[in-house]
Scaffold this active site. Structure first.
Site, PDB file in Angstrom:
ATOM      1  N   GLY A 248       2.396  -4.187   2.320  1.00 21.63           N
ATOM      2  CA  GLY A 248       3.263  -3.374   3.273  1.00 21.63           C
ATOM      3  C   GLY A 248       3.673  -4.312   4.575  1.00 21.63           C
ATOM      4  O   GLY A 248       4.751  -4.590   4.890  1.00 21.63           O
ATOM      5  N   ASP A 249       2.669  -5.208   4.925  1.00 20.11           N
ATOM      6  CA  ASP A 249       3.134  -6.159   5.990  1.00 20.11           C
ATOM      7  C   ASP A 249       4.136  -7.224   5.680  1.00 20.11           C
ATOM      8  O   ASP A 249       4.892  -7.620   6.400  1.00 20.11           O
ATOM      9  CB  ASP A 249       1.759  -6.906   6.480  1.00 20.11           C
ATOM     10  CG  ASP A 249       0.532  -5.689   6.448  1.00 20.11           C
ATOM     11  OD1 ASP A 249       0.984  -4.711   7.149  1.00 20.11           O
ATOM     12  OD2 ASP A 249      -0.561  -6.289   6.329  1.00 20.11           O
TER      13      ASP A 249
HETATM   14  N1  LIG Z   1       1.404  -2.152  -7.974  1.00 16.40           N
HETATM   15  C1  LIG Z   1       2.550  -2.895  -7.369  1.00 16.40           C
HETATM   16  N2  LIG Z   1       3.267  -3.423  -8.311  1.00 16.40           N
HETATM   17  C2  LIG Z   1       4.670  -3.815  -7.777  1.00 16.40           C
HETATM   18  N3  LIG Z   1       4.967  -4.049  -6.206  1.00 16.40           N
HETATM   19  C3  LIG Z   1       4.016  -3.553  -5.510  1.00 16.40           C
HETATM   20  C4  LIG Z   1       3.021  -2.796  -5.828  1.00 16.40           C
HETATM   21  N4  LIG Z   1       1.908  -2.477  -4.863  1.00 16.40           N
HETATM   22  C5  LIG Z   1       2.790  -2.793  -3.911  1.00 16.40           C
HETATM   23  N5  LIG Z   1       4.022  -3.437  -4.168  1.00 16.40           N
HETATM   24  C6  LIG Z   1       4.943  -3.957  -3.450  1.00 16.40           C
HETATM   25  O1  LIG Z   1       4.538  -3.885  -2.001  1.00 16.40           O
HETATM   26  C7  LIG Z   1       5.365  -2.824  -1.194  1.00 16.40           C
HETATM   27  C8  LIG Z   1       4.421  -2.133  -0.196  1.00 16.40           C
HETATM   28  O2  LIG Z   1       3.155  -1.463  -0.976  1.00 16.40           O
HETATM   29  P1  LIG Z   1       2.678  -0.159  -0.345  1.00 16.40           P
HETATM   30  O3  LIG Z   1       3.437   0.833  -0.324  1.00 16.40           O
HETATM   31  O4  LIG Z   1       1.264  -0.260  -1.053  1.00 16.40           O
HETATM   32  O5  LIG Z   1       2.318  -0.722   1.245  1.00 16.40           O
HETATM   33  P2  LIG Z   1       1.254  -0.285   2.161  1.00 16.40           P
HETATM   34  O6  LIG Z   1       0.764   0.958   1.748  1.00 16.40           O
HETATM   35  O7  LIG Z   1       1.795  -0.409   3.608  1.00 16.40           O
HETATM   36  O8  LIG Z   1       0.022  -1.462   2.089  1.00 16.40           O
HETATM   37  P3  LIG Z   1      -0.682  -2.187   2.935  1.00 16.40           P
HETATM   38  O9  LIG Z   1      -1.238  -1.086   3.817  1.00 16.40           O
HETATM   39  O10 LIG Z   1      -1.756  -2.549   1.948  1.00 16.40           O
HETATM   40  O11 LIG Z   1      -0.209  -3.535   3.499  1.00 16.40           O
HETATM   41  C9  LIG Z   1       5.945  -2.074  -2.283  1.00 16.40           C
HETATM   42  O12 LIG Z   1       7.244  -1.082  -1.944  1.00 16.40           O
HETATM   43  C10 LIG Z   1       6.027  -2.820  -3.328  1.00 16.40           C
HETATM   44  O13 LIG Z   1       7.188  -3.492  -3.146  1.00 16.40           O
HETATM   45  O1  LIG Z   2      -7.663  -0.869   9.847  1.00 16.17           O
HETATM   46  P1  LIG Z   2      -6.198  -1.325  10.034  1.00 16.17           P
HETATM   47  O2  LIG Z   2      -5.918  -1.925  11.186  1.00 16.17           O
HETATM   48  O3  LIG Z   2      -5.613   0.065   9.690  1.00 16.17           O
HETATM   49  O4  LIG Z   2      -5.953  -2.285   8.881  1.00 16.17           O
HETATM   50  C1  LIG Z   2      -6.431  -3.447   8.807  1.00 16.17           C
HETATM   51  C2  LIG Z   2      -6.148  -4.045   7.421  1.00 16.17           C
HETATM   52  O5  LIG Z   2      -6.743  -3.269   6.285  1.00 16.17           O
HETATM   53  O6  LIG Z   2      -4.690  -4.028   7.171  1.00 16.17           O
HETATM   54  C3  LIG Z   2      -4.276  -5.502   6.641  1.00 16.17           C
HETATM   55  C4  LIG Z   2      -3.425  -5.141   5.549  1.00 16.17           C
HETATM   56  O7  LIG Z   2      -2.199  -4.336   5.802  1.00 16.17           O
HETATM   57  C5  LIG Z   2      -5.421  -6.128   6.330  1.00 16.17           C
HETATM   58  O8  LIG Z   2      -5.286  -7.450   6.418  1.00 16.17           O
HETATM   59  C6  LIG Z   2      -6.702  -5.680   7.272  1.00 16.17           C
HETATM   60  O9  LIG Z   2      -7.937  -5.728   6.930  1.00 16.17           O
END
Ligand SMILES: Nc1ncnc2c1ncn2[C@@H]1O[C@H](COP(=O)(O)OP(=O)(O)OP(=O)(O)O)[C@@H](O)[C@H]1O
Ligand SMILES: O=P(O)(O)OC[C@@]1(O)O[C@H](CO)[C@@H](O)[C@@H]1O
Length: 303
Positions: A248-249
């Protein structure tokens, strides 16, 4: 200049085990250690995509020093407030499924919080501030609101990647970009799991509230973009997920980098999705080469 602010950074300790046996001794097949926290991940991906930023936040102890050293090695400017105690270690357990245990982080004293506020007070209209990640329990619950108010006062642009009450309280500041995932979007509107049709309804509602760019990510199910010019959807490219932490980041960084490079919205959105997926398909965060290889496979459709 883009500033990222991570109030609760982390050392991300990624542990691979074959199979997790609860209540027994497990031996890791592989362990990896990365500087982490959402704003720091945005700074790291921006750098890989050729965009400089300065990482702000709080850092303490040997874990805080590790983060600063790693960022310096990657030539990322950092201007952390040094605090007593230790920056947290977040455990990311890979045992088929991904399980995460995020630490609490050090207590932040009000004098240290004031030092961070002073850095935000130095922003100007050309700057962008990315507020990302959770708020440490020792800080006032409205700390993001206070930092956002200072940012808006200085006419700098705000980018928000957080969840829960912190996200809700920031919408009135009309951020430049917000990137909730679909669970965070549902929580924001007090509803349960969203269908894609409902994501469109609530995503559009955010733009009606004055937010310029809204990206709603849905993991492997792709993402939506909502803005004044367009509403878009993109499937996520298919691939083998190695470590989705920071996906997501990476989307936030991908969008900001492409936007800063003058790309049209649909291309910036495609680049953002490619960055998220490229991170999901690698052990660490994505590289520029990985993003540019993948972006050709992201098909964006207008709604
Ligand atoms: N299984 C997957 N296959 C392909 N792309 C993925 C997958 N998981 C995540 N992505 C890519 O990453 C983007 C962000 O994923 P996600 O919706 O899980 O973000 P998030 O919940 O904010 O994640 P995080 O908090 O771990 O950073 C998705 O829109 C997609 O482009
Ligand atoms: O505890 P928070 O601040 O919600 O999330 C922190 C975290 O899970 O988010 C990043 C991935 O998005 C990781 O690098 C880190 O460990």
């Amino acid at each position: 200049m883009i500033y990222t602010c991570t109030l609760n950074p982390s050392v991300d300790y990624v542990v691979h085990v074959d199979e997790l046996r609860v209540g027994e001794l497990n031996r890791a097949m592989k362990t990896l250690t990365f500087p982490g926290g959402k704003g720091i991940n945005v700074s790291r991906v921006l750098k890989r995509l050729g965009v400089d930023s300065t990482a702000l936040g709080f850092a303490g102890g040997f874990t805080g020093a590790f983060i600063e050293n790693e960022l310096r090695k990657e030539e990322i400017a950092c201007d952390f407030v040094h605090v007593p105690g230790q920056t947290r270690i977040n455990v990311k357990l890979k045992a088929g499924l991904e399980t995460e245990i995020n630490g609490q982080g050090p207590a932040i004293a009000s004098e240290d919080a004031a030092q961070l506020t002073a850095k935000i007070e130095a922003l100007s209209a050309d700057d962008v501030l990315v507020l990302a990640g959770s708020v440490p329990p020792s800080l006032p619950a409205d700390v993001y609101e206070q930092l956002a108010a200072e940012t808006v006062k200085r006419q700098a642009r705000l980018v928000i990647d957080t969840s829960g009450p912190a996200l809700r309280s920031l919408l009135a500041c009309r951020p430049f970009l917000v990137k909730p995932n679909h669970h965070e979007l549902a929580e924001l509107f007090g509803v349960s799991a969203l269908t894609k049709e409902e994501v469109v309804i609530y995503g559009r509602r955010l733009t009606e509230m004055g937010i310029c760019h809204v990206i709603v990510s849905m993991g492997g199910d792709g993402a939506f973009y909502f803005g004044k010019e367009a509403a878009l959807f993109a499937e996520a490219p298919k691939g083998t997920v190695k470590n989705s932490v920071g996906a997501g980041d990476s989307m936030v960084a991908g969008f900001l980098a492409a936007y800063a490079g003058g790309k049209p919205i649909a291309e910036a959105f495609a680049y953002s999705v490619a960055a998220g997926s490229a991170t999901a398909f690698s052990e660490d965060l994505c590289t520029k080469e990985e993003v540019e290889t993948l972006v050709g496979r992201v098909r964006v459709v207008r709604l």
